[in-house]
Design a protein around this motif. Structure first.
Motif, mmCIF file in Angstrom:
data_model
loop_
_atom_site.group_PDB
_atom_site.id
_atom_site.type_symbol
_atom_site.label_atom_id
_atom_site.label_comp_id
_atom_site.label_asym_id
_atom_site.label_seq_id
_atom_site.Cartn_x
_atom_site.Cartn_y
_atom_site.Cartn_z
ATOM 1 N N GLY A 413 -23.633 6.563 33.229
ATOM 2 C CA GLY A 413 -22.486 6.921 32.401
ATOM 3 C C GLY A 413 -22.071 5.857 31.414
ATOM 4 O O GLY A 413 -21.138 6.069 30.632
ATOM 5 N N GLU A 414 -22.735 4.710 31.432
ATOM 6 C CA GLU A 414 -22.337 3.632 30.515
ATOM 7 C C GLU A 414 -23.075 3.801 29.178
ATOM 8 O O GLU A 414 -24.249 4.153 29.160
ATOM 9 N N ASN A 415 -22.372 3.502 28.083
ATOM 10 C CA ASN A 415 -23.048 3.564 26.792
ATOM 11 C C ASN A 415 -23.457 2.154 26.354
ATOM 12 O O ASN A 415 -23.132 1.156 27.017
ATOM 13 N N SER A 416 -24.151 2.080 25.217
ATOM 14 C CA SER A 416 -24.680 0.781 24.770
ATOM 15 C C SER A 416 -23.549 -0.214 24.495
ATOM 16 O O SER A 416 -23.657 -1.392 24.851
ATOM 17 N N ALA A 417 -22.459 0.262 23.870
ATOM 18 C CA ALA A 417 -21.360 -0.650 23.536
ATOM 19 C C ALA A 417 -20.762 -1.267 24.792
ATOM 20 O O ALA A 417 -20.533 -2.486 24.860
ATOM 21 N N ALA A 418 -20.518 -0.430 25.801
ATOM 22 C CA ALA A 418 -19.920 -0.927 27.048
ATOM 23 C C ALA A 418 -20.888 -1.874 27.747
ATOM 24 O O ALA A 418 -20.472 -2.901 28.313
ATOM 25 N N CYS A 419 -22.167 -1.539 27.712
ATOM 26 C CA CYS A 419 -23.159 -2.380 28.381
ATOM 27 C C CYS A 419 -23.251 -3.742 27.679
ATOM 28 O O CYS A 419 -23.270 -4.791 28.344
ATOM 29 N N LEU A 420 -23.289 -3.737 26.345
ATOM 30 C CA LEU A 420 -23.337 -5.006 25.600
ATOM 31 C C LEU A 420 -22.122 -5.871 25.938
ATOM 32 O O LEU A 420 -22.232 -7.081 26.148
ATOM 33 N N ALA A 421 -20.953 -5.228 26.008
ATOM 34 C CA ALA A 421 -19.725 -5.975 26.308
ATOM 35 C C ALA A 421 -19.786 -6.552 27.714
ATOM 36 O O ALA A 421 -19.386 -7.692 27.954
ATOM 37 N N ARG A 422 -20.294 -5.770 28.650
ATOM 38 C CA ARG A 422 -20.349 -6.237 30.043
ATOM 39 C C ARG A 422 -21.369 -7.363 30.215
ATOM 40 O O ARG A 422 -21.132 -8.339 30.931
ATOM 41 N N LEU A 423 -22.493 -7.241 29.532
ATOM 42 C CA LEU A 423 -23.522 -8.278 29.669
ATOM 43 C C LEU A 423 -23.020 -9.621 29.131
ATOM 44 O O LEU A 423 -23.298 -10.670 29.713
ATOM 45 N N GLY A 424 -22.325 -9.580 28.002
ATOM 46 C CA GLY A 424 -21.745 -10.812 27.451
ATOM 47 C C GLY A 424 -22.762 -11.667 26.707
ATOM 48 O O GLY A 424 -23.978 -11.470 26.798
ATOM 49 N N ALA A 425 -22.233 -12.642 25.982
ATOM 50 C CA ALA A 425 -23.054 -13.453 25.076
ATOM 51 C C ALA A 425 -24.152 -14.227 25.812
ATOM 52 O O ALA A 425 -25.269 -14.348 25.309
ATOM 53 N N ASP A 426 -23.860 -14.730 27.019
ATOM 54 C CA ASP A 426 -24.861 -15.562 27.713
ATOM 55 C C ASP A 426 -26.097 -14.755 28.095
ATOM 56 O O ASP A 426 -27.227 -15.202 27.913
ATOM 57 N N ARG A 427 -25.888 -13.548 28.647
ATOM 58 C CA ARG A 427 -27.041 -12.717 29.024
ATOM 59 C C ARG A 427 -27.819 -12.306 27.777
ATOM 60 O O ARG A 427 -29.056 -12.277 27.785
ATOM 61 N N LEU A 428 -27.087 -11.986 26.705
ATOM 62 C CA LEU A 428 -27.763 -11.579 25.472
ATOM 63 C C LEU A 428 -28.558 -12.749 24.898
ATOM 64 O O LEU A 428 -29.691 -12.594 24.435
ATOM 65 N N ALA A 429 -27.959 -13.945 24.961
ATOM 66 C CA ALA A 429 -28.663 -15.135 24.444
ATOM 67 C C ALA A 429 -29.933 -15.384 25.231
ATOM 68 O O ALA A 429 -30.998 -15.668 24.656
ATOM 69 N N ALA A 430 -29.857 -15.245 26.554
ATOM 70 C CA ALA A 430 -31.040 -15.482 27.384
ATOM 71 C C ALA A 430 -32.153 -14.489 27.022
ATOM 72 O O ALA A 430 -33.324 -14.857 26.916
ATOM 73 N N ALA A 431 -31.769 -13.227 26.808
ATOM 74 C CA ALA A 431 -32.780 -12.234 26.443
ATOM 75 C C ALA A 431 -33.333 -12.501 25.044
ATOM 76 O O ALA A 431 -34.527 -12.351 24.795
ATOM 77 N N ALA A 432 -32.439 -12.929 24.145
ATOM 78 C CA ALA A 432 -32.886 -13.157 22.755
ATOM 79 C C ALA A 432 -33.917 -14.272 22.676
ATOM 80 O O ALA A 432 -34.876 -14.171 21.910
ATOM 81 N N ILE A 433 -33.742 -15.291 23.477
ATOM 82 C CA ILE A 433 -34.660 -16.446 23.351
ATOM 83 C C ILE A 433 -35.800 -16.395 24.374
ATOM 84 O O ILE A 433 -36.697 -17.225 24.336
ATOM 85 N N SER A 434 -35.807 -15.393 25.237
ATOM 86 C CA SER A 434 -36.778 -15.387 26.347
ATOM 87 C C SER A 434 -38.228 -15.314 25.881
ATOM 88 O O SER A 434 -39.114 -15.841 26.535
ATOM 89 N N GLY A 435 -38.462 -14.708 24.732
ATOM 90 C CA GLY A 435 -39.864 -14.565 24.313
ATOM 91 C C GLY A 435 -40.324 -15.679 23.410
ATOM 92 O O GLY A 435 -41.440 -15.653 22.894
ATOM 93 N N ARG A 436 -39.449 -16.667 23.225
ATOM 94 C CA ARG A 436 -39.840 -17.729 22.300
ATOM 95 C C ARG A 436 -40.832 -18.700 22.947
ATOM 96 O O ARG A 436 -40.763 -18.926 24.144
ATOM 97 N N PRO A 437 -41.718 -19.294 22.130
ATOM 98 C CA PRO A 437 -42.650 -20.271 22.693
ATOM 99 C C PRO A 437 -41.908 -21.501 23.182
ATOM 100 O O PRO A 437 -40.846 -21.822 22.691
#
Ligand code: SF4
Length: 437
Positions: A413-437
């Motif tokens: 029942g969660e949408n993308s906006a709510a999920c992004l808000a719940r994950l927060g900047a730290d989780r998003l940052a970790a995912a954003a940089i995870s594929g970097r060499p």
């Protein structure tokens, strides 16, 4: 014949001033003039405007988030000619203060009240008020199928029903969700209160805005639900309206001409440029439906399910001189590669620079061009602190990783906006940089 020249001040308007028809604003691809309408026009009248955009500009048209047509690529010589030629078309041009009503106003059976008489009275009364801020805006919303809740306004009147009585809620500054409620009034009181506030703002100087009077009233009620214009609407007397829009708010004039010629051929009676960069075409149901099919086949947005409808991208490079990135290229690629993320619960903001023209409010996720590439911002504006900085070359893969994270972490029942808000900047940052060499 010598072309009339622009008054020098119109060529040096401060950034942020409204690029009205007679006061075009300099952008990366020349001057930009705005054609703001107070009423509907015929499909053939829009064809005339598109032809003028090709004659005097570079043949590119924008439809703004507030539903204004913008003609790009004008020169100092051609802008006054466009001004004169547009005025000769005798369109219902808006002059003076921007007093906006929803595009279905007066045609919508579900509306609590027709907002147009109040809007007309405020427009008329405001003619006598000198010194208002150039971007001052008033919204009068009758609370129908298509609302203007998310548009920023200095003064907002919203119809409310209490029993059999209809009143108008007066709000100051911000969107409807963030604005402070000042009073609830009847129709006559609403007009005079709005004019009093405009007079007060004018007396504070031409930089004063509604939020300056509302500093202690601002609130945060979260996002109000909004209805997409990209749909088929049933109106009074079996009139229908269909919302169609160019991808990322911009189109070649010839594509809009083809759409309007088809609309005319199908018996569509009139149209209005409307919110969320749309054009609303009004006619009988079969005509509206057939026009939507034609529009979809020709690359226009016709459905709220189209991921492109959920991206707010400014013109970017090369159209704007301040831009560091080609925003529309990034937007196209993101709509193709991350459609699952773009579920309509938020607008992905893609900005060519921190000014953030395309989405002045905070967004669940924003991308902002920098000299080195892109900044990624969570729950913020393009100016806010990023959770990651990436290169242009990394954009596609990084956004896919963020979309994968949201897809795997979304709760029932969660949408993308709510999920992004719940994950927060730290989780998003970790995912954003995870594929970097
Ligand atoms: S946000 Fe976009 S359109 Fe606005 S100034 Fe920056 S690059 Fe230009």
């Amino acid at each position: 014949m010598t072309a009339p020249s622009l008054h020098p001040t119109t060529l040096h308007m401060r950034r942020g001033a409204c690029p009205a028809l007679s006061a075009p604003m300099m952008t990366g691809d020349g001057l930009l003039a705005r054609v703001a309408l107070t009423d509907a026009i015929s499909p053939l009248q829009l064809v005339d405007l598109c032809r003028l955009a090709r004659i005097h500009g570079n043949g590119i048209l924008d439809i703004s988030a507030r539903g204004n047509l913008q003609i790009r690529g004008l020169s100092e010589a051609s802008a006054p000619l466009l001004d004169a030629d547009v005025r000769a078309l005798n369109l219902p041009l808006r002059e003076g203060l921007a007093v906006e009503t929803p595009p279905l106003a007066g045609l919508d059976d579900t509306e609590i009240a027709d907002p147009r008489p109040i809007a007309d009275a405020i427009r008329l009364g405001a003619r006598d008020i000198a010194g208002l801020a150039p971007k001052m805006s008033v919204v009068v919303d009758g609370h129908g199928q298509l609302r203007l809740s998310h548009l920023l306004a200095d003064i907002r009147l919203v119809a409310v029903k209490m029993g059999d009585d209809i009143s108008w809620k007066l709000l100051l500054g911000g969107s409807e969700a963030s604005a402070g409620v000042l009073a609830t009034l009847d129709e006559a009181e609403a007009v005079s209160a709005a004019l009093d506030l405009l007079g007060k703002l004018a007396s504070m100087g031409n930089g004063a805005r509604g939020r300056d009077l509302a500093a202690n009233l601002l609130r945060d009620n979260g996002e109000l639900p909004t209805t997409s214009p990209f749909d088929l609407f049933v109106l009074a007397d079996s009139l229908h309206a269909v919302g169609i829009g160019p991808a990322f708010a911009q189109s070649k004039a010839e594509d809009v001409i083809a759409l309007c010629v088809e609309a005319e051929r199908r018996g569509v009676r009139f149209l209005k440029p409307a919110l969320d960069h749309s054009l609303l075409f009004f006619g009988q149901r079969p005509a509206c439906e057939a026009l939507a099919v034609f529009a979809a086949e020709n690359g226009f947005i016709t459905s709220a399910a189209d991921p492109r409808a959920h991206i707010a991208a400014c013109p970017g490079s090369p159209a704007c001189r301040s831009a560091s990135i080609a925003t529309r290229d990034v937007a196209e690629e993101t709509a193709r590669g991350c459609s699952d993320l773009l579920d309509g619960s938020f607008k992905l903001h893609i900005s060519g620079c921190p000014k953030g023209c395309a989405h002045p409010e905070p967004a669940a996720l924003a991308l902002c061009g920098t000299f080195a590439g892109l900044s990624l911002i969570a729950q913020g504006k393009a100016t806010d602190l990023p959770f990651a900085d990436i290169t242009i070359a990394d954009t596609k893969a990084t956004l896919r990783r963020l979309a994968d994270l949201v897809r795997s972490e979304k709760r029932a029942g969660e949408n993308s906006a709510a999920c992004l808000a719940r994950l927060g900047a730290d989780r998003l940052a970790a995912a954003a940089i995870s594929g970097r060499p």
